[in-house]
Design a protein around this motif. Structure first.
Motif, mmCIF file in Angstrom:
data_model
loop_
_atom_site.group_PDB
_atom_site.id
_atom_site.type_symbol
_atom_site.label_atom_id
_atom_site.label_comp_id
_atom_site.label_asym_id
_atom_site.label_seq_id
_atom_site.Cartn_x
_atom_site.Cartn_y
_atom_site.Cartn_z
ATOM 1 N N VAL A 190 0.774 -1.073 0.061
ATOM 2 C CA VAL A 190 -0.037 0.116 -0.058
ATOM 3 C C VAL A 190 0.843 1.245 0.006
ATOM 4 O O VAL A 190 2.121 1.103 0.473
ATOM 5 C CB VAL A 190 -0.999 0.024 1.133
ATOM 6 C CG1 VAL A 190 -2.237 -1.130 1.060
ATOM 7 C CG2 VAL A 190 -0.048 -0.143 2.598
ATOM 8 N N GLY A 193 0.480 4.186 4.920
ATOM 9 C CA GLY A 193 0.109 3.258 5.937
ATOM 10 C C GLY A 193 0.966 1.925 5.757
ATOM 11 O O GLY A 193 1.699 1.793 5.008
ATOM 12 N N GLU A 194 0.499 1.197 6.845
ATOM 13 C CA GLU A 194 1.437 -0.284 6.814
ATOM 14 C C GLU A 194 0.148 -1.365 6.946
ATOM 15 O O GLU A 194 -0.797 -1.194 7.668
ATOM 16 C CB GLU A 194 2.202 -0.351 7.792
ATOM 17 C CG GLU A 194 3.540 0.531 7.730
ATOM 18 C CD GLU A 194 4.411 0.638 8.900
ATOM 19 O OE1 GLU A 194 4.188 -0.248 9.650
ATOM 20 O OE2 GLU A 194 5.532 1.230 8.773
ATOM 21 N N LEU A 195 0.526 -2.519 6.221
ATOM 22 C CA LEU A 195 -0.532 -3.659 6.402
ATOM 23 C C LEU A 195 -0.370 -4.235 7.863
ATOM 24 O O LEU A 195 0.697 -4.295 8.550
ATOM 25 C CB LEU A 195 -0.052 -4.722 5.539
ATOM 26 C CG LEU A 195 -0.474 -4.408 4.113
ATOM 27 C CD1 LEU A 195 0.091 -5.622 3.268
ATOM 28 C CD2 LEU A 195 -1.762 -4.330 3.736
ATOM 29 N N SER A 196 -1.443 -4.757 8.694
ATOM 30 C CA SER A 196 -1.343 -5.159 9.704
ATOM 31 C C SER A 196 -2.225 -6.398 9.629
ATOM 32 O O SER A 196 -3.493 -6.151 9.511
ATOM 33 C CB SER A 196 -1.636 -4.332 11.077
ATOM 34 O OG SER A 196 -1.987 -4.950 12.299
ATOM 35 N N TYR A 206 -6.224 -8.038 6.332
ATOM 36 C CA TYR A 206 -5.382 -7.163 6.752
ATOM 37 C C TYR A 206 -6.356 -5.602 6.934
ATOM 38 O O TYR A 206 -7.208 -5.402 6.608
ATOM 39 C CB TYR A 206 -4.367 -6.708 5.688
ATOM 40 C CG TYR A 206 -3.246 -8.112 5.046
ATOM 41 C CD1 TYR A 206 -2.483 -8.222 5.954
ATOM 42 C CD2 TYR A 206 -3.935 -8.871 4.143
ATOM 43 C CE1 TYR A 206 -1.760 -9.387 5.557
ATOM 44 C CE2 TYR A 206 -3.079 -9.898 3.952
ATOM 45 C CZ TYR A 206 -2.277 -10.288 4.632
ATOM 46 O OH TYR A 206 -1.291 -11.345 4.296
ATOM 47 N N THR A 207 -5.431 -4.835 7.804
ATOM 48 C CA THR A 207 -5.833 -3.591 8.270
ATOM 49 C C THR A 207 -4.876 -2.545 8.011
ATOM 50 O O THR A 207 -3.837 -2.869 8.331
ATOM 51 C CB THR A 207 -6.321 -3.346 9.755
ATOM 52 O OG1 THR A 207 -7.434 -4.589 9.991
ATOM 53 C CG2 THR A 207 -7.050 -2.259 10.202
ATOM 54 N N VAL A 208 -5.322 -1.551 7.611
ATOM 55 C CA VAL A 208 -4.213 -0.305 7.338
ATOM 56 C C VAL A 208 -4.906 0.830 7.940
ATOM 57 O O VAL A 208 -6.151 1.228 7.717
ATOM 58 C CB VAL A 208 -4.140 -0.277 5.667
ATOM 59 C CG1 VAL A 208 -3.155 0.996 5.610
ATOM 60 C CG2 VAL A 208 -3.543 -1.263 5.228
ATOM 61 N N VAL A 261 -8.452 -6.052 2.376
ATOM 62 C CA VAL A 261 -7.886 -5.271 2.875
ATOM 63 C C VAL A 261 -8.758 -3.823 3.592
ATOM 64 O O VAL A 261 -9.458 -3.559 2.679
ATOM 65 C CB VAL A 261 -6.746 -4.404 2.221
ATOM 66 C CG1 VAL A 261 -5.933 -3.208 2.927
ATOM 67 C CG2 VAL A 261 -5.746 -5.393 1.831
ATOM 68 N N ILE A 263 -9.031 -0.509 5.151
ATOM 69 C CA ILE A 263 -8.407 1.043 5.391
ATOM 70 C C ILE A 263 -9.352 1.611 6.125
ATOM 71 O O ILE A 263 -10.428 1.979 5.871
ATOM 72 C CB ILE A 263 -8.016 1.625 3.912
ATOM 73 C CG1 ILE A 263 -7.279 0.604 2.843
ATOM 74 C CG2 ILE A 263 -7.265 2.959 4.232
ATOM 75 C CD1 ILE A 263 -7.246 1.136 1.611
#
Length: 336
Positions: A190, A193-196, A206-208, A261, A263
C-alpha cells in the motif's frame, strides 16, 4: 404600505421555504455514486477478444454517465463499445440507462496484444441525475492478465512439456520456500500506511490505519505466476471510517484466492493526539461539571430574587394606578 399582517405572512413564508429547502439540500449532499469493473474470470491470451463491463450505481435515479477509461495499449487493444469511443490508451464514455434506474452497465470489447498485465482505470467520472445534478465522481480499476498462447498442457500428472523453448509444469506444487507456484499473492503493498499483520501469502485479512489527511490509498499485489489473473474491487479513494478493498487471484485452473484489506481513515487530526486529548478531557469532566452546577445555582438564586423584586414593583405600580384612577373618577363627580 406593508401592513403588520402582510409582514408577518411574508416572514412565515420565508421561514417555511427555508425549512423545506434544508432536507432537500441534505439529500443532495448525501447522494453517492459507485463504479465497479467486471473483467473476465480467467487470463486471456494474445489475439483473443474479451469483454470488460463497468457497473455504475447510485442511491438515486441515474440520468447519465460521463467518464474516461485509461488502459495499457501495449498489452491490450480496444475493439468496440456501444457507449465509448477512442483508442490509443484512452476511451471516452458517455451513456445513460435505457429505463429509469439507479444502476447502469456498459460493456467494452478488447483484444490481447502481448503477454503482461494491463491496468484499466476509471478517470474523470461524473454520474448525473435526470435533472443534471452531480450524484458522484467514483473511481475504479482492474488488471487484465494476458498470457502467452504458445504453452500447451498435454497431461495432468507431474510431467513437464516443452513447446517452442517454453517449459511448464501442469501440477500445482510448492517450491522450497513453501509458497505455491500459482493462485496466490507473493507480495501486497500500500502506498500509505502499513499492513497489519505483516503480509504472508496464507494470511487473507489485513488492516491499514491512515490519518485523516490521507484521501487516496493505492494497493498493488504481485501474483505467484505470470499466468495468474488478479482482480481488484473497491476504489482508491478513502472516506472517513472503514474502506474495504479485495484482491482476488485466480489461477489457470480456475481456483481463486481472495485477500481483504480494510483501510481505516481517522476522523480528524493525529490519532495519538486525539486519544491523549480524550483522556485529559475525561479526567477534567467531573470537576468541570461540578463548577458549572455551582454557577447555575448562583444564577438561579439571583434570577429568582430579581423576578420577585420586579413582581413587587409591578403590584405596587398597579395599586397606585388604581388609586389614581379612582381619585380622578371621584373628583369628576364632585365637579358636576
Amino acid at each position: 404600505m406593508i401592513t403588520k399582517t402582510k409582514l408577518v405572512k411574508r416572514i412565515f413564508s420565508s421561514l417555511l421555504t427555508a425549512a423545506l429547502a434544508v432536507p432537500m439540500t441534505a439529500l443532495t449532499a448525501h447522494a453517492t455514486g459507485e463504479a465497479f469493473f467486471y473483467p473476465p474470470k480467467n487470463p486471456v491470451m494474445t489475439d483473443q477478444q474479451f469483454e470488460v463491463s463497468v457497473t455504475f450505481s447510485a442511491d438515486s435515479e441515474i440520468g447519465s454517465v460521463q467518464a474516461n477509461i485509461a488502459y495499457d495499449d501495449s498489452v491490450i487493444e480496444f475493439v468496440s463499445s456501444d457507449n465509448a469511443s477512442g483508442g490509443g490508451g484512452v476511451l471516452t464514455v458517455n451513456g445513460f440507462p435505457d429505463t429509469p434506474s439507479s444502476e447502469v452497465d456498459f460493456s467494452f470489447t478488447f483484444k490481447g496484444l502481448s503477454a503482461g498485465n494491463a491496468n484499466i482505470s476509471l478517470q474523470s467520472c461524473q454520474i448525473y441525475s435526470p435533472d443534471s445534478e452531480l450524484i458522484g465522481s467514483p473511481t475504479a480499476y482492474c488488471v487484465i492478465t494476458v498470457g502467452s498462447d504458445k504453452v500447451e498442457t498435454k497431461t495432468e500428472t507431474e510431467t513437464t512439456t516443452t513447446t517452442e523453448k517454453t517449459t511448464t509444469t501442469t501440477t500445482k506444487t510448492a517450491p522450497s520456500n513453501g509458497i505455491p507456484d500459482k493462485g496466490v499473492l507473493t507480495a501486497l503493498t500500500v502506498d500509505n500506511g502499513e499492513l497489519s499483520p505483516a503480509f504472508a501469502y496464507n494470511v487473507y485479512n489485513y488492516t491499514v490505519n491512515v490519518d485523516n489527511s490521507v484521501t487516496n490509498v493505492e494497493i498493488e499485489g504481485t501474483t505467484a505466476s505470470p499466468s495468474d489473473y488478479i482482480w481488484y474491487t473497491g476504489t482508491s479513494e478513502c472516506q472517513v471510517g472503514e474502506n474495504v478493498r479485495t484482491i482476488t487471484v485466480t489461477d489457470v485452473d480456475g481456483n481463486a484466492t481472495t485477500y481483504t484489506v480494510t483501510i481505516i481513515r481517522a476522523s480528524g487530526g493525529d490519532e495519538q493526539q486525539t486519544q491523549t486529548v480524550q483522556k485529559k478531557d475525561s479526567s477534567d469532566t467531573s470537576s468541570a461539571v461540578s463548577k458549572n452546577a455551582n454557577v447555575m445555582d448562583q444564577y438561579k438564586k439571583m434570577l429568582n430574587t430579581a423576578l420577585a423584586i420586579v413582581l413587587i414593583v409591578l403590584v405596587i405600580a398597579l395599586v397606585v394606578i388604581i388609586i389614581w384612577i379612582r381619585g380622578k373618577i371621584k373628583g369628576g363627580k364632585k365637579d358636576k
